[in-house]
Design a protein around this motif. Structure first.
Motif, short mmCIF file in Angstrom:
data_model
loop_
_atom_site.label_atom_id
_atom_site.label_comp_id
_atom_site.label_asym_id
_atom_site.label_seq_id
_atom_site.Cartn_x
_atom_site.Cartn_y
_atom_site.Cartn_z
N CYS A 135 0.85 -1.19 0.00
CA CYS A 135 0.00 0.00 0.00
C CYS A 135 0.89 1.25 0.00
O CYS A 135 1.78 1.39 0.84
CB CYS A 135 -0.90 0.01 1.23
SG CYS A 135 -1.88 1.52 1.36
N CYS A 138 -0.28 3.45 3.46
CA CYS A 138 0.01 3.05 4.83
C CYS A 138 1.12 1.99 4.92
O CYS A 138 1.57 1.66 6.01
CB CYS A 138 -1.25 2.56 5.52
SG CYS A 138 -1.84 0.96 4.94
N CYS A 149 -5.90 -1.84 -0.68
CA CYS A 149 -5.61 -1.98 0.74
C CYS A 149 -6.91 -2.08 1.52
O CYS A 149 -7.77 -1.20 1.43
CB CYS A 149 -4.80 -0.77 1.21
SG CYS A 149 -4.42 -0.81 2.97
N CYS A 152 -7.00 0.94 4.37
CA CYS A 152 -7.24 2.35 4.06
C CYS A 152 -7.84 2.59 2.68
O CYS A 152 -8.14 3.71 2.32
CB CYS A 152 -5.96 3.17 4.23
SG CYS A 152 -4.75 2.89 2.94
ZN ZN Z 1 -3.30 1.20 3.21
#
Ligand code: ZN
Length: 162
Positions: A135, A138, A149, A152
């Motif tokens: 990702c 994050c 992801c 998020c």
């Molecule tokens: Zn993420």
């Protein structure tokens, strides 16, 4: 089956790829013709260019910038010719292009951009890189088949596992 366009790398010509014998439309960049000048295979390539079997094209600035940014990120060691070749292949990707190269660094980068490639002499990448999806927001890691992801919602990018 539709015939793919082929983007030719110098390593393909060195490995014995004969442009004059291939049925597909073939494309390369001026740098490859330059590199091939020193080789015994140059005649085949130049003949194919003169016969209109191989088109010589420069990639756009946009696609060059895209490839350069990725190379900077991955730290792959590639020449300016390699970068231009990848940029050209990236531009033609939607036309169903296939990159013909025996160079592992180029193959690695091609797979990062989902550009299909084939090798002439060698059986592909010897040490198969293991991929993971990371990702960009994050930094969570997932198996390579995951696209988004779950924490998020950001898009994942595929990276070789370290
Ligand atoms: Zn993420």
């Amino acid at each position: 089956m539709t015939q793919r366009k082929l983007v030719l790398d110098t390593s393909a010509v060195i490995a014995g790829f004969v442009p004059g014998l291939a049925k597909a439309e073939q494309i390369t960049i001026p740098g490859v013709i330059e590199e091939a000048r020193d080789l015994c295979s140059k005649l085949e390539l130049e003949t194919a260019v003169l016969a209109g079997k191989v088109k010589v094209v420069e990639p756009s600035k946009d696609s060059l910038a895209t490839i350069r940014a990725k190379v900077k990120h991955t730290g792959d060691i590639v020449s300016q010719t390699d970068i231009k070749l990848l940029a050209l292949a990236l531009e033609l990707k939607d036309d169903g292009v296939e990159l013909v190269t025996d160079d592992y660094a180029i193959q690695n980068l091609a797979s990062l951009f989902d550009i299909p490639y084939r090798s002439v002499a060698m059986p592909g990448i010897k040490e198969v890189l293991r991929w993971e999806a990371v990702c960009s927001a994050c930094g969570r890691r997932y198996p390579p088949s995951v696209a988004m992801c779950s924490a998020c919602g950001s898009k994942l990018s595929r990276k070789p596992r370290r």
